[in-house]
Design a protein around this motif. Structure first.
Motif, PDB file in Angstrom:
ATOM      1  N   GLN A 120       0.663  -1.184  -0.587  1.00  0.00           N
ATOM      2  CA  GLN A 120      -0.328  -0.209   0.331  1.00  0.00           C
ATOM      3  C   GLN A 120       0.554   1.507  -0.123  1.00  0.00           C
ATOM      4  OE1 GLN A 120      -3.037   0.200   3.226  1.00  0.00           O
ATOM      5  NE2 GLN A 120      -4.252   2.225   2.888  1.00  0.00           N
ATOM      6  N   SER A 121       2.735   1.328   0.514  1.00  0.00           N
ATOM      7  CA  SER A 121       2.769   2.359   0.760  1.00  0.00           C
ATOM      8  C   SER A 121       3.696   2.653  -0.735  1.00  0.00           C
ATOM      9  CB  SER A 121       4.000   2.001   1.640  1.00  0.00           C
ATOM     10  OG  SER A 121       5.107   1.379   1.740  1.00  0.00           O
ATOM     11  N   PHE A 122       4.148   1.916  -1.023  1.00  0.00           N
ATOM     12  CA  PHE A 122       4.410   1.370  -2.284  1.00  0.00           C
ATOM     13  C   PHE A 122       3.634   2.296  -3.799  1.00  0.00           C
ATOM     14  CE2 PHE A 122       5.008   0.027  -6.933  1.00  0.00           C
ATOM     15  CZ  PHE A 122       6.546   0.601  -6.983  1.00  0.00           C
ATOM     16  N   SER A 123       2.127   1.721  -3.778  1.00  0.00           N
ATOM     17  CA  SER A 123       1.268   2.290  -4.436  1.00  0.00           C
ATOM     18  C   SER A 123       0.856   3.490  -4.114  1.00  0.00           C
ATOM     19  CB  SER A 123      -0.193   1.684  -4.131  1.00  0.00           C
ATOM     20  OG  SER A 123      -0.861   1.850  -4.804  1.00  0.00           O
ATOM     21  N   PHE A 124       1.044   3.995  -3.054  1.00  0.00           N
ATOM     22  CA  PHE A 124       0.617   5.915  -2.451  1.00  0.00           C
ATOM     23  C   PHE A 124       1.670   6.705  -3.383  1.00  0.00           C
ATOM     24  CE2 PHE A 124       1.321   9.125   0.378  1.00  0.00           C
ATOM     25  CZ  PHE A 124       0.560  10.113   0.182  1.00  0.00           C
ATOM     26  N   LYS A 125       2.563   5.820  -2.707  1.00  0.00           N
ATOM     27  CA  LYS A 125       4.386   7.033  -3.591  1.00  0.00           C
ATOM     28  C   LYS A 125       3.899   6.919  -4.529  1.00  0.00           C
ATOM     29  CE  LYS A 125       8.071   5.733  -0.044  1.00  0.00           C
ATOM     30  NZ  LYS A 125       7.153   4.814   1.117  1.00  0.00           N
ATOM     31  N   ILE A 126       3.680   6.182  -5.534  1.00  0.00           N
ATOM     32  CA  ILE A 126       3.076   5.876  -7.024  1.00  0.00           C
ATOM     33  C   ILE A 126       2.445   6.863  -7.145  1.00  0.00           C
ATOM     34  CG2 ILE A 126       2.572   4.945  -9.415  1.00  0.00           C
ATOM     35  CD1 ILE A 126       5.602   4.050  -8.812  1.00  0.00           C
ATOM     36  N   TYR A 127       1.268   6.781  -6.821  1.00  0.00           N
ATOM     37  CA  TYR A 127       0.429   7.452  -7.727  1.00  0.00           C
ATOM     38  C   TYR A 127       0.283   9.304  -6.639  1.00  0.00           C
ATOM     39  CZ  TYR A 127      -2.969   3.797  -8.258  1.00  0.00           C
ATOM     40  OH  TYR A 127      -3.374   2.655  -8.700  1.00  0.00           O
ATOM     41  N   LYS A 128       1.353   9.231  -5.406  1.00  0.00           N
ATOM     42  CA  LYS A 128       2.080  10.883  -5.872  1.00  0.00           C
ATOM     43  C   LYS A 128       2.864  11.606  -6.254  1.00  0.00           C
ATOM     44  CE  LYS A 128       4.407  13.117  -0.760  1.00  0.00           C
ATOM     45  NZ  LYS A 128       4.243  13.186  -0.097  1.00  0.00           N
ATOM     46  N   ILE A 129       3.752  10.420  -7.246  1.00  0.00           N
ATOM     47  CA  ILE A 129       5.079  11.227  -8.028  1.00  0.00           C
ATOM     48  C   ILE A 129       3.722  11.533  -9.076  1.00  0.00           C
ATOM     49  CG2 ILE A 129       6.594  10.373  -9.210  1.00  0.00           C
ATOM     50  CD1 ILE A 129       7.378   8.353  -7.490  1.00  0.00           C
ATOM     51  N   ILE A 130       3.028  10.808  -9.891  1.00  0.00           N
ATOM     52  CA  ILE A 130       1.877  11.362 -10.555  1.00  0.00           C
ATOM     53  C   ILE A 130       1.251  12.254 -11.047  1.00  0.00           C
ATOM     54  CG2 ILE A 130       0.341  10.150 -11.777  1.00  0.00           C
ATOM     55  CD1 ILE A 130       1.145   7.732 -11.516  1.00  0.00           C
ATOM     56  N   GLY A 131       0.514  12.403  -9.535  1.00  0.00           N
ATOM     57  CA  GLY A 131      -0.102  13.279  -9.246  1.00  0.00           C
ATOM     58  C   GLY A 131       1.252  14.987  -9.514  1.00  0.00           C
ATOM     59  N   PHE A 132       1.877  14.907  -9.085  1.00  0.00           N
ATOM     60  CA  PHE A 132       2.968  15.739  -8.674  1.00  0.00           C
ATOM     61  C   PHE A 132       3.554  16.095  -9.690  1.00  0.00           C
ATOM     62  CE2 PHE A 132       7.407  17.070  -9.078  1.00  0.00           C
ATOM     63  CZ  PHE A 132       7.526  18.057  -7.843  1.00  0.00           C
ATOM     64  N   LYS A 133       3.667  15.525 -10.671  1.00  0.00           N
ATOM     65  CA  LYS A 133       4.334  15.409 -12.087  1.00  0.00           C
ATOM     66  C   LYS A 133       2.312  16.230 -12.995  1.00  0.00           C
ATOM     67  CE  LYS A 133       7.074  13.167 -14.936  1.00  0.00           C
ATOM     68  NZ  LYS A 133       7.384  11.952 -15.497  1.00  0.00           N
ATOM     69  N   LEU A 134       1.488  15.771 -12.837  1.00  0.00           N
ATOM     70  CA  LEU A 134       0.520  16.208 -13.296  1.00  0.00           C
ATOM     71  C   LEU A 134      -0.162  18.206 -12.479  1.00  0.00           C
ATOM     72  CD1 LEU A 134      -1.508  13.762 -13.084  1.00  0.00           C
ATOM     73  CD2 LEU A 134      -0.796  14.168 -15.587  1.00  0.00           C
ATOM     74  N   LYS A 135       0.245  18.641 -11.438  1.00  0.00           N
ATOM     75  CA  LYS A 135       0.430  19.127 -11.414  1.00  0.00           C
ATOM     76  C   LYS A 135       1.598  20.550 -12.090  1.00  0.00           C
ATOM     77  CE  LYS A 135      -1.959  18.602  -7.206  1.00  0.00           C
ATOM     78  NZ  LYS A 135      -1.849  18.797  -5.095  1.00  0.00           N
ATOM     79  N   ARG A 136       2.587  19.793 -11.724  1.00  0.00           N
ATOM     80  CA  ARG A 136       3.589  20.454 -12.458  1.00  0.00           C
ATOM     81  C   ARG A 136       3.003  20.892 -14.449  1.00  0.00           C
ATOM     82  NH1 ARG A 136       9.762  19.826 -10.513  1.00  0.00           N
ATOM     83  NH2 ARG A 136       9.394  21.265  -9.557  1.00  0.00           N
ATOM     84  N   LEU A 137       3.137  19.636 -14.909  1.00  0.00           N
ATOM     85  CA  LEU A 137       2.558  19.448 -16.435  1.00  0.00           C
ATOM     86  C   LEU A 137       1.275  21.222 -16.458  1.00  0.00           C
ATOM     87  CD1 LEU A 137       3.230  18.897 -19.306  1.00  0.00           C
ATOM     88  CD2 LEU A 137       1.682  17.423 -18.434  1.00  0.00           C
ATOM     89  N   GLU A 138       0.534  21.258 -15.145  1.00  0.00           N
ATOM     90  CA  GLU A 138      -0.901  22.300 -15.679  1.00  0.00           C
ATOM     91  C   GLU A 138       0.195  23.529 -15.747  1.00  0.00           C
ATOM     92  OE1 GLU A 138      -5.423  22.714 -14.185  1.00  0.00           O
ATOM     93  OE2 GLU A 138      -3.743  21.532 -12.468  1.00  0.00           O
TER      94      GLU A 138
END
Length: 223
Positions: A120-138
């Motif tokens: 679960q912690s690994f999964s959370f880190k992956i989704y956090k990375i994706i969210g961070f990158k999407l916000k930066r791109l936006e």
């Protein structure tokens, strides 16, 4: 936040790279690319996620008129192609090496999903990375659409400061050691290299920055 190479003080390469797991090590190889080689094209099948072991990769797409739009320039430790984890079946962008010694660690989507299901912690880190990158791109796309070139440069310097900067103890200046060339920066802020050079020199004349090939120093503001 520092480079994604260290995310929440965890070395993602050690977590994600199959070469680190006995179950995958025997069948896993790094892929090497030279400058201008493509890792994938638009409309290619999206079945892998990639980690940069060394070198630089440009992520972008082409407009209907053939104009290239650069979304990101990534360096050692950065993750890309991660939208495949969210169910993307075809690539909506291209990934191209812009370094002669780029080495990529490809990770199958099935492997990533197995690891996510098991932790679960690994999964959370992956989704956090994706969210961070999407916000930066936006944020970057908003800058390209609504801000002038000088404002885009200043905003980009703020990003560089967050990712690569530190405080100089003697002067209080922000010192940025970064991996980008002037051509890279010009692409990322949507301007030409000559225009970027003019803007950098304007900021230097205004005593806002000093710069050379690999370092930018943002002077401490005084009242």
């Amino acid at each position: 936040m520092k480079s994604l190479w260290f995310f929440d003080d965890v070395n993602l390469f050690k977590i994600l790279c199959p070469h680190k797991f006995k179950a995958y090590k025997a069948s896993h190889d790094f892929d090497s690319y030279k400058k201008k080689d493509y890792i994938y094209f638009e409309a290619d099948s999206a079945n892998k996620v990639y980690l940069i072991e060394k070198g630089k990769v440009k992520i972008g797409y082409y407009n209907e008129d053939g104009t290239e739009v650069v979304k990101a320039i990534l360096t050692r430790g950065d993750l890309f192609g991660e939208t495949a984890i969210l169910g993307e079946s075809k690539r909506e962008e291209f990934a191209q090496s812009i370094d002669n010694l780029t080495s990529i660690c490809p990770v199958g989507v099935d492997t990533i999903l197995d690891l996510m299901r098991s932790s679960q912690s690994f999964s959370f880190k992956i989704y956090k990375i994706i969210g961070f990158k999407l916000k930066r791109l936006e944020r970057r796309l908003q800058l390209l659409l609504f801000k002038d070139a000088k404002t885009r440069l200043l905003e980009f310097l703020d990003e560089l400061c967050a990712d690569y900067g530190y405080d100089c103890e003697k002067t209080g200046d922000k010192v940025i050691h970064h991996p980008y060339t002037q051509k890279d920066i010009a692409c990322l802020i949507g301007t030409s290299r000559p225009t970027l050079n003019v803007l950098l020199n304007e900021l230097k004349e205004e005593n806002i920055i000093e710069f050379n090939r690999k370092e930018i120093r943002i002077h401490k503001k005084t009242a």
